[in-house]
Design a protein around this motif. Structure first.
Motif: not given
Length: 367
Positions: A183-198
């Protein structure tokens, strides 16, 4: 398993981004409708951008204010600078239908190595225990089931279910044991680096655990477990059934000559390790290809369930999500990101099972 994790993480990031892109697009559209667009007018002839507060900004100085183009399904073409890394976000959203390697290039260009290896820590943390539990459990269950049928004369008919049952059971055990890390792996993979959108997605494993426990308790650590098991159990059953069948066909095929196992059996000598490795790798790759294609829709649903926090439909059942995806995007949507998944899974599973079988052969001769 470690090499597989290191080599496959960038492809996993691409797959997750492709599968979760509709959620990202919906989130931005909703935010823009709710907060409004601070950009009043785009003055292309003057190379400037006029904001609602009357300020006029040079377009070249603020490139991320302007989205390069805009898809047919988008209801906006200009983003607010209030959204961090909006240029990165727009690239990911607009290229959700692009190829795997083009998206790899986009992520590397806009986010660097940090973006390509998002979720690497939980991937490494789960890779060894997941692989050990998975393959060793399959071997143990298979050995016990074969022993129960040792006196049965109708061998092929009575043992056909063994790889199905052993594979699915072993995968359920390993998947349940490592589900929070998945779950954590999938959530982190969806985050755009340097962004706070997630919003609500932390950067570390412990921070993610704390956030999940704080927002939903222990059950939230197993968000998406249903579609995860619906993907992994059938995948393992199909994979090991095809693996055993394909490997048996390669060994018994007389047309392969000295590349066939029968060639050495008829001569009463042991098949060389190189031939065994070749058979295992070819059978493993073919089996993984079949299993990956057949379980694609459950992987899409798993990703969407795990990436969503409180998005509409995140509490919906697996079947209702499949229906919704099919209604909105058609059959193609159910296999979104499956090419990227195949690029990772097919060679990865082939290499992993080959190393495992070769390791057993070597250790059997040593121990």
């Amino acid at each position: 398993s470690i090499v597989y994790a290191l080599a496959g993480t960038p492809i996993e990031v691409v797959k997750v981004r492709q599968q979760s892109a509709p959620l990202l697009e919906a989130s931005f559209s909703s935010t823009l409708r709710r907060q409004g667009n601070p950009v009043k007018k785009l003055l292309r002839s003057r190379g400037a951008i006029m904001l609602n507060n009357g300020l006029m900004l040079p377009m070249d100085a603020f490139p991320c204010l302007v989205a390069p183009g805009g898809g047919a399904k988008m209801d906006y073409s200009i983003y607010s600078r209030l959204f961090e890394s909006c240029r990165n976000v727009s690239s990911v959203v607009q290229e959700q239908s692009s190829g795997t390697f083009r998206m790899l290039s986009t992520i590397f260009r806009t986010e660097g190595w940090q973006g390509l290896y998002s979720g690497l820590k939980p991937t490494l943390a789960m890779s060894i225990p997941n692989t050990v539990i998975y393959l060793s459990s399959y071997d143990e269950i298979s050995i016990h089931l074969h022993a129960l049928h040792s006196s049965n004369s109708d061998e092929d008919a009575s043992r056909a279910y063994i790889p199905l049952f052993a594979g699915s059971t072993a995968r359920v055990i390993s998947s349940f044991a490592t589900a929070p890390l998945e779950l954590i792996r999938t959530r982190q993979a969806s985050i755009i680096a340097g962004s706070n959108i997630a919003q609500g997605k932390a950067t570390g494993i412990l921070e993610e655990f704390r956030f999940l426990m704080r927002t939903g308790g222990l059950s939230s650590c197993y968000n998406g477990l249903g579609p995860l098991l619906l993907r992994d159990a059938p995948f393992a059953a199909i994979y090991f059934l095809c693996l055993e069948q394909f490997r048996g066909n390669l060994s018994g095929n007389t047309s392969l000559g000295r590349w066939s196992g029968r060639h050495y059996t008829e001569q009463g000598i042991q098949m060389p390790a190189s031939i065994d490795v070749m058979h295992t790798f070819a059978a493993g790759a073919s089996a993984a290809l079949v299993a990956t294609i057949l379980t694609g829709p459950f992987d899409v649903v798993k990703t969407m369930r795990q990436v969503s926090n409180q998005a509409a439909g995140s509490k919906a059942s697996t079947l209702s999500l499949i229906r919704r995806i099919f209604h909105d995007e058609g059959v193609k949507g159910l296999w979104r990101g499956n090419v990227s998944r195949m690029i990772k899974v097919v060679p990865g599973h082939a290499a992993m099972v080959t190393c495992y079988e070769f390791g057993k052969r070597v250790l059997d001769g040593v121990l």
